[in-house]
Scaffold this active site. Structure first.
Site, short mmCIF file in Angstrom:
data_model
loop_
_atom_site.label_atom_id
_atom_site.label_comp_id
_atom_site.label_asym_id
_atom_site.label_seq_id
_atom_site.Cartn_x
_atom_site.Cartn_y
_atom_site.Cartn_z
N ALA A 34 1.05 2.14 -13.41
CA ALA A 34 0.86 1.33 -12.20
C ALA A 34 -0.51 0.59 -12.48
O ALA A 34 -0.71 -0.57 -11.77
CB ALA A 34 0.76 2.41 -10.99
N THR A 35 -1.36 0.93 -13.29
CA THR A 35 -2.72 0.47 -13.44
C THR A 35 -2.29 -0.79 -14.31
O THR A 35 -2.91 -2.02 -13.74
CB THR A 35 -3.52 1.27 -14.44
OG1 THR A 35 -4.00 2.53 -13.52
CG2 THR A 35 -4.80 0.30 -14.88
N GLN B 199 2.16 5.78 -5.03
CA GLN B 199 2.40 7.00 -3.97
C GLN B 199 3.37 7.07 -3.34
O GLN B 199 3.66 7.88 -2.50
CB GLN B 199 1.11 7.29 -3.47
CG GLN B 199 -0.37 7.39 -4.03
CD GLN B 199 -0.22 8.91 -5.09
OE1 GLN B 199 0.52 9.92 -4.88
NE2 GLN B 199 -0.92 8.87 -6.06
N HIS C 249 4.55 9.04 -13.32
CA HIS C 249 4.10 10.05 -13.23
C HIS C 249 3.74 10.64 -11.71
O HIS C 249 3.26 11.58 -11.67
CB HIS C 249 2.99 10.25 -14.34
CG HIS C 249 1.68 10.02 -14.06
ND1 HIS C 249 0.33 10.53 -13.58
CD2 HIS C 249 0.97 8.71 -13.90
CE1 HIS C 249 -0.28 9.85 -13.51
NE2 HIS C 249 -0.17 8.92 -13.43
N CYS D 291 -9.54 9.65 -10.72
CA CYS D 291 -10.34 8.69 -11.19
C CYS D 291 -11.73 8.67 -10.85
O CYS D 291 -12.37 8.23 -11.72
CB CYS D 291 -9.92 7.16 -10.64
SG CYS D 291 -8.07 7.06 -10.53
#
EC number: 2.8.1.7
Lengths: 70, 457
Positions: free
Chosen positions: B127-128, B235, B257, B381
């Site tokens: 997703a990053t 999410q 994940h 993070c």
């Protein structure tokens, strides 16, 4: 193959629960047992034989997965 | 090696210590989760310490950080790790063809979960990367005429960091504040949209406090003002129903994940009708429609596809169960402990992410006390820094409450016993820590802490 009888479905249910107890990880083990129980309970009143056969086939596939992964 | 030996010794010491044991007759759940077979990480000399019994590991209550692989997903991935190892972009032989077929099947599975067309799904490394592609790609493509972006203060670090790097390139970014509930004010969003705004980015479900933003309304506003709408749905995908057409979403980031899939894979949804143009970040052989060059990792994307398919089938069952467990956790903690605040709107909230602030208790010390439960105070993070989370600061939490917040994550594999154990330990340790706290004593005596004038030394 004859349409799935009550006995066959019950055999499948027992086999799946038995295989699920072999998962070594607590979370997978409890999830498998719980999900199998809930899924069979939810579908116990299904009458349409085609739908029953679809569900049984899916259960057999899932039983294969549990056998391989447990 | 030394660390693993110490962990084993600690495990033996704890199981040998006569502590208060919960009355749990369930096999395998004593003080902690009991795994029957030691994992490969435990060295071979475990056999030399048979009295340790099953290797005990902490309960996992941090599903917002990552999720375990669903066994169905692993089963789907294995053939592509063992026999079907071809490069999906090899067009000349069967290895390539079968890998390509698997990749396209996975694409279809991801697309059907969000109501998209398979051609609109691009596989990425997570997703990053998807967020980077969405924000930087759209901003840079339209840089000649559109120089403004809008996002919120509670976004994920990668979104905020991408916006900051775009500011250095000369773009303007508006960081919308959120209300105390964690939800943005739609009127403020409308007011912030300028004629040269190219993109609005608002995450669907927040990873720290679990609030659900009004995505359908935001989509409607953006499409009426002709602004592209990106949402980081890492999410939310597979947990709440999402449809990119109903919600008028133009770009969406998906993470593998977080939905019981493998780590290292994700996807980005980029709308084709009307076409959203994106400047590619990663140059190369033109794979993935030129938007993300590089060999697509077949086993990982097959895992992502399988995870999406399983999520689609299990969404209702999981949601019902997680809601029930979440209610149980919150009710049991709140009725036994005073001065506990739940951060985030209680109504527009995803039940699997519960962020509670325990007043007069320091969050890190509570986390250390709850050593047999894997929890987090905020996002992974930012867990290395000691600052309180910026999300909690954005929703206006007091500094001291922000330091005392813990995030409980409930997922597909969480059991009722784990929730009960966590609640019990949490109550026990909060009470113990409060007993030791002089602030708590003062509060019990009726002193209002805000009225105290702390002297400067």
């Amino acid at each position: 193959m004859a349409a799935s009888s009550r006995a066959q479905v019950l055999d499948l249910y027992r086999a799946m629960l038995r295989e699920s107890k072999r998962f070594s990880a607590y979370n997978y083990r409890t999830y498998a047992v719980r999900r199998i129980r809930d899924a069979f309970r939810e579908n116990k009143n299904v009458k349409d034989p085609v739908e029953i056969q679809t569900l049984v086939n899916k259960a057999k596939r899932d039983l294969g997965i549990i056998r391989r992964q447990a | 090696m030394l660390l693993r030996a110490a962990w084993r010794r600690a495990a033996v010491a704890v199981t040998a210590a006569p502590g208060p044991k919960p009355a749990a007759p369930t096999r395998g759940l004593r003080l902690r989760v009991g795994d029957h077979a030691p994992q490969s990480a435990v060295p071979a000399d475990t056999a030399a310490a048979p009295e340790a019994g099953p290797v005990l590991r902490p309960l996992y209550m941090d599903v917002q950080a990552t999720t375990p692989l669903d066994p169905r997903v692993l089963d789907a991935m294995l053939p592509y790790l063992i026999n079907y190892y071809g490069n999906p972009h090899s067009r000349t032989h069967a290895y390539g063809w079968e890998s390509e077929a698997a990749m396209e099947r996975a694409r279809q599975q991801v697309a059907s979960l969000i109501g998209a067309d398979p051609r609109e799904i691009i596989f990425t490394s997570g997703a990053t990367e998807s967020n980077n592609i969405a924000i930087k790609g759209v901003a840079r493509f339209y840089r000649l005429r559109k120089k403004h972006l809008i996002t919120t203060q509670t976004e994920h670090k990668c979104v905020l960091d991408s916006c900051r790097s775009l500011e250095a390139e000369g773009f303007q970014v508006t960081y919308l504040p959120v209300q105390k509930s964690g939800i943005i004010d739609l009127k403020e969003l409308e007011a912030a949209i300028q004629p040269d705004t190219s993109l609005v980015s608002v995450m669907t479900v927040n990873n720290e406090i679990g609030v659900k933003q009004p995505i359908a309304e935001i989509g409607r506003i953006c499409s009426s003002r002709k602004v592209y709408f990106h949402t980081d749905a890492a999410q939310a995908v597979g947990k709440i129903p999402l449809d990119v057409n109903d919600m008028k979403i133009d770009l969406m980031s998906i993470s593998g994940h977080k939905i019981y899939g493998p780590k290292g894979v994700g996807a980005i949804y980029i709308r084709r009708r009307p076409r959203v143009r994106v400047e590619a970040l990663q140059s190369g052989g033109g794979q993935e429609r030129g938007m993300r060059s590089g060999t697509v990792p077949t086993p990982l994307v097959v895992g992502l596809g399988a995870a999406c398919e399983v999520a689609q089938q299990e969404m209702e069952y999981d949601h019902k169960r997680i809601s029930k467990l979440s209610e149980r956790l919150i009710q049991n903690i709140m009725k036994s402990l005073p001065d506990v605040v739940m951060n985030g709107d209680p109504e527009h909230h995803y039940p699997g992410c519960i962020n509670l602030s325990f007043a007069y208790v320091e969050g890190e010390s509570l986390l250390m006390a709850l050593k047999d439960v894997a929890l987090s105070s905020g996002s992974a993070c930012t867990s290395a820094s000691l600052e309180p989370s910026y999300v909690l600061r954005a929703i206006g939490t007091d500094e001291d409450l922000a330091h005392s917040s813990i995030r409980f994550g409930i997922g597909r594999f969480t059991t009722e016993e784990e929730v009960d154990y966590t609640v019990e330990k949490c109550i026990q340790h909060v009470k113990r820590l409060r007993e030791m706290s002089p602030l708590w004593e003062m509060v019990q005596d009726g002193i209002d802490l805000k009225s105290i004038k702390w002297t400067q030394h």
